[in-house]
Design a protein around this motif. Structure first.
Motif, PDB file in Angstrom:
ATOM      1  N   MET A   1      55.462   6.496  57.584  1.00 39.10           N
ATOM      2  CA  MET A   1      54.963   6.916  56.276  1.00 39.10           C
ATOM      3  C   MET A   1      54.908   8.432  56.213  1.00 39.10           C
ATOM      4  N   LEU A   2      55.411   8.988  55.124  1.00 38.83           N
ATOM      5  CA  LEU A   2      55.361  10.424  54.917  1.00 38.83           C
ATOM      6  C   LEU A   2      53.998  10.811  54.355  1.00 38.83           C
ATOM      7  N   VAL A   3      53.302  11.716  55.030  1.00 38.16           N
ATOM      8  CA  VAL A   3      52.016  12.225  54.552  1.00 38.16           C
ATOM      9  C   VAL A   3      52.257  13.613  53.960  1.00 38.16           C
ATOM     10  N   VAL A   4      51.934  13.767  52.683  1.00 39.97           N
ATOM     11  CA  VAL A   4      52.170  15.005  51.953  1.00 39.97           C
ATOM     12  C   VAL A   4      50.842  15.693  51.680  1.00 39.97           C
ATOM     13  N   GLY A   5      50.751  16.971  51.994  1.00 42.15           N
ATOM     14  CA  GLY A   5      49.573  17.757  51.666  1.00 42.15           C
ATOM     15  C   GLY A   5      49.786  18.472  50.350  1.00 42.15           C
ATOM     16  N   LEU A   6      48.924  18.209  49.374  1.00 46.56           N
ATOM     17  CA  LEU A   6      49.010  18.825  48.049  1.00 46.56           C
ATOM     18  C   LEU A   6      47.902  19.844  47.887  1.00 46.56           C
ATOM     19  N   THR A   7      48.255  21.063  47.503  1.00 47.12           N
ATOM     20  CA  THR A   7      47.245  22.095  47.307  1.00 47.12           C
ATOM     21  C   THR A   7      47.700  23.050  46.205  1.00 47.12           C
ATOM     22  N   GLY A   8      46.869  24.027  45.926  1.00 43.82           N
ATOM     23  CA  GLY A   8      47.174  25.017  44.896  1.00 43.82           C
ATOM     24  C   GLY A   8      46.054  26.031  44.853  1.00 43.82           C
ATOM     25  N   LYS A  93      37.673  13.026  58.906  1.00 46.95           N
ATOM     26  CA  LYS A  93      37.700  11.678  59.468  1.00 46.95           C
ATOM     27  C   LYS A  93      37.908  10.630  58.373  1.00 46.95           C
ATOM     28  N   ALA A  94      37.157  10.765  57.282  1.00 46.77           N
ATOM     29  CA  ALA A  94      37.256   9.803  56.183  1.00 46.77           C
ATOM     30  C   ALA A  94      38.632   9.852  55.526  1.00 46.77           C
ATOM     31  N   MET A  95      39.191  11.055  55.394  1.00 47.64           N
ATOM     32  CA  MET A  95      40.515  11.192  54.778  1.00 47.64           C
ATOM     33  C   MET A  95      41.582  10.505  55.621  1.00 47.64           C
ATOM     34  N   TRP A  96      41.530  10.715  56.933  1.00 53.88           N
ATOM     35  CA  TRP A  96      42.551  10.112  57.786  1.00 53.88           C
ATOM     36  C   TRP A  96      42.420   8.599  57.824  1.00 53.88           C
ATOM     37  N   TRP A  97      41.191   8.078  57.728  1.00 55.79           N
ATOM     38  CA  TRP A  97      41.045   6.622  57.654  1.00 55.79           C
ATOM     39  C   TRP A  97      41.679   6.085  56.379  1.00 55.79           C
ATOM     40  N   GLU A  98      41.550   6.828  55.280  1.00 56.90           N
ATOM     41  CA  GLU A  98      42.197   6.418  54.036  1.00 56.90           C
ATOM     42  C   GLU A  98      43.715   6.419  54.188  1.00 56.90           C
ATOM     43  N   VAL A  99      44.237   7.444  54.861  1.00 55.18           N
ATOM     44  CA  VAL A  99      45.678   7.506  55.103  1.00 55.18           C
ATOM     45  C   VAL A  99      46.129   6.302  55.922  1.00 55.18           C
ATOM     46  N   VAL A 100      45.366   5.973  56.963  1.00 53.54           N
ATOM     47  CA  VAL A 100      45.708   4.830  57.819  1.00 53.54           C
ATOM     48  C   VAL A 100      45.698   3.533  57.004  1.00 53.54           C
ATOM     49  N   ARG A 101      44.739   3.386  56.106  1.00 53.78           N
ATOM     50  CA  ARG A 101      44.687   2.176  55.274  1.00 53.78           C
ATOM     51  C   ARG A 101      45.948   2.043  54.426  1.00 53.78           C
ATOM     52  N   HIS A 102      46.415   3.164  53.864  1.00 58.55           N
ATOM     53  CA  HIS A 102      47.641   3.124  53.067  1.00 58.55           C
ATOM     54  C   HIS A 102      48.838   2.774  53.939  1.00 58.55           C
ATOM     55  N   TRP A 103      48.826   3.257  55.180  1.00 55.81           N
ATOM     56  CA  TRP A 103      49.911   2.931  56.114  1.00 55.81           C
ATOM     57  C   TRP A 103      49.926   1.435  56.420  1.00 55.81           C
ATOM     58  N   PHE A 104      48.736   0.863  56.651  1.00 53.86           N
ATOM     59  CA  PHE A 104      48.643  -0.575  56.909  1.00 53.86           C
ATOM     60  C   PHE A 104      49.140  -1.394  55.722  1.00 53.86           C
ATOM     61  N   ARG A 105      48.971  -0.849  54.519  1.00 56.15           N
ATOM     62  CA  ARG A 105      49.424  -1.573  53.323  1.00 56.15           C
ATOM     63  C   ARG A 105      50.939  -1.482  53.130  1.00 56.15           C
ATOM     64  N   GLY A 106      51.601  -0.676  53.953  1.00 58.13           N
ATOM     65  CA  GLY A 106      53.050  -0.562  53.866  1.00 58.13           C
ATOM     66  C   GLY A 106      53.546   0.519  52.937  1.00 58.13           C
ATOM     67  N   ALA A 201      60.316   9.366  50.598  1.00 56.76           N
ATOM     68  CA  ALA A 201      59.123   9.424  49.765  1.00 56.76           C
ATOM     69  C   ALA A 201      59.386   8.787  48.417  1.00 56.76           C
ATOM     70  N   SER A 202      59.884   7.561  48.404  1.00 57.90           N
ATOM     71  CA  SER A 202      60.221   6.923  47.138  1.00 57.90           C
ATOM     72  C   SER A 202      59.689   5.501  47.060  1.00 57.90           C
ATOM     73  N   PRO A 203      58.366   5.324  47.136  1.00 60.20           N
ATOM     74  CA  PRO A 203      57.796   3.983  47.147  1.00 60.20           C
ATOM     75  C   PRO A 203      58.010   3.227  45.861  1.00 60.20           C
ATOM     76  N   LEU A 204      58.291   3.936  44.758  1.00 62.81           N
ATOM     77  CA  LEU A 204      58.439   3.264  43.475  1.00 62.81           C
ATOM     78  C   LEU A 204      59.900   3.132  43.072  1.00 62.81           C
ATOM     79  N   ALA A 205      60.818   3.519  43.950  1.00 57.10           N
ATOM     80  CA  ALA A 205      62.228   3.529  43.591  1.00 57.10           C
ATOM     81  C   ALA A 205      62.738   2.103  43.403  1.00 57.10           C
ATOM     82  N   ASN A 206      63.266   1.832  42.208  1.00 52.71           N
ATOM     83  CA  ASN A 206      63.869   0.535  41.952  1.00 52.71           C
ATOM     84  C   ASN A 206      65.381   0.652  41.826  1.00 52.71           C
ATOM     85  N   ASP A 207      65.876   1.902  41.955  1.00 56.43           N
ATOM     86  CA  ASP A 207      67.309   2.105  41.847  1.00 56.43           C
ATOM     87  C   ASP A 207      68.008   1.304  42.939  1.00 56.43           C
TER      88      ASP A 207
END
Length: 234
Positions: A1-8, A93-106, A201-207
């Motif tokens: 899974m690609l983990v992207v850091g978004l900031t600004g 810690k809480a953020m990385w657990w959230e990331v892991v949960r998304h990874w488990f979901r595929g 990074a294309s989880p929604l790609a239906n092409d």
């Protein structure tokens, strides 16, 4: 899974980008949301805050009195550092657990929305760094309009942060948000996201046909928290 850091930076439109990504079904782990969750009544972080800063920072219902805490740390770097030492590890810690949960979901991609991504260590732990950019003048105009503040006050708030131009140097992708909402929405269309982050990074790609991954990263033109001082947002 690609983990992207978004900031600004302040008033660059990072939160708008985050909202648009969520609307496209891309999982976003929001540091500001988690920062509030880790200091809810009954949490270890809130207990540590009360033990250090005293019962005056706890409201009658047991929740954190952010205004009172802000008044303590605003002009005291040592107290601010102590607060950061309590809250930052809990948030990470809480953020990385959230990331892991998304990874488990595929999920194939997960975005970590972190205001101070570059200032902290997290930018070294993600696969891609996306910086939402606009010029300092546009930041000032947006900030003045949003907060009904003077140019001097807006500039003071801007100067309290790492310059957005410095953050750009850390970016794999620079998302120029100098235009309007529709322009930004077009840049965050799924094919555009895929081009900037790579085909993984294309989880929604239906092409049926996969787009080629660009040979180089696409770049456009170019505390965690804050108790009113851009250092802590609880």
């Amino acid at each position: 899974m690609l983990v992207v850091g978004l900031t600004g930076g302040i008033a660059t439109g990072k939160s708008t980008v985050s909202t648009l990504l969520k609307s496209r079904g891309i999982p976003v782990v929001d540091a500001d949301v988690i920062a509030r969750q880790v200091v809810e009544p009954g949490t270890p972080a809130l207990s540590q805050i009360e033990a250090h800063f005293g019962p005056q920072v706890i409201q009658g219902d047991g929740s954190l009195d952010r205004k009172q805490l802000g008044s303590i740390i605003f002009n005291d770097a040592a107290q601010r550092a102590k607060l950061n030492a309590i809250v930052h590890p809990a948030v990470r810690k809480a953020m990385w657990w959230e990331v892991v949960r998304h990874w488990f979901r595929g999920e194939k991609v997960c975005v970590m929305d972190v205001p101070l991504l570059i200032e902290g260590p997290l930018h070294e732990m993600v696969g891609k760094v996306v910086v939402v950019y606009c010029s300092e003048e546009i930041q000032l105009q947006r900030l003045m309009q949003r907060d009904s503040s003077t140019r001097e006050d807006a500039l003071s708030r801007l100067r309290s942060q790492m310059p957005i131009a410095d953050k750009v140097a850390y970016a794999d992708v620079v998302l120029d948000n100098s235009g309007g909402w529709m322009d930004l929405a077009d840049k965050l269309a799924i094919p555009s996201i895929r081009n900037r982050l790579g085909s993984s990074a294309s989880p929604l790609a239906n092409d049926q046909a996969e787009e080629e991954k660009p040979e180089t990263e696409t770049k456009l033109d170019v505390g965690f928290f804050c108790c009113q001082d851009q250092t802590m947002t609880l």
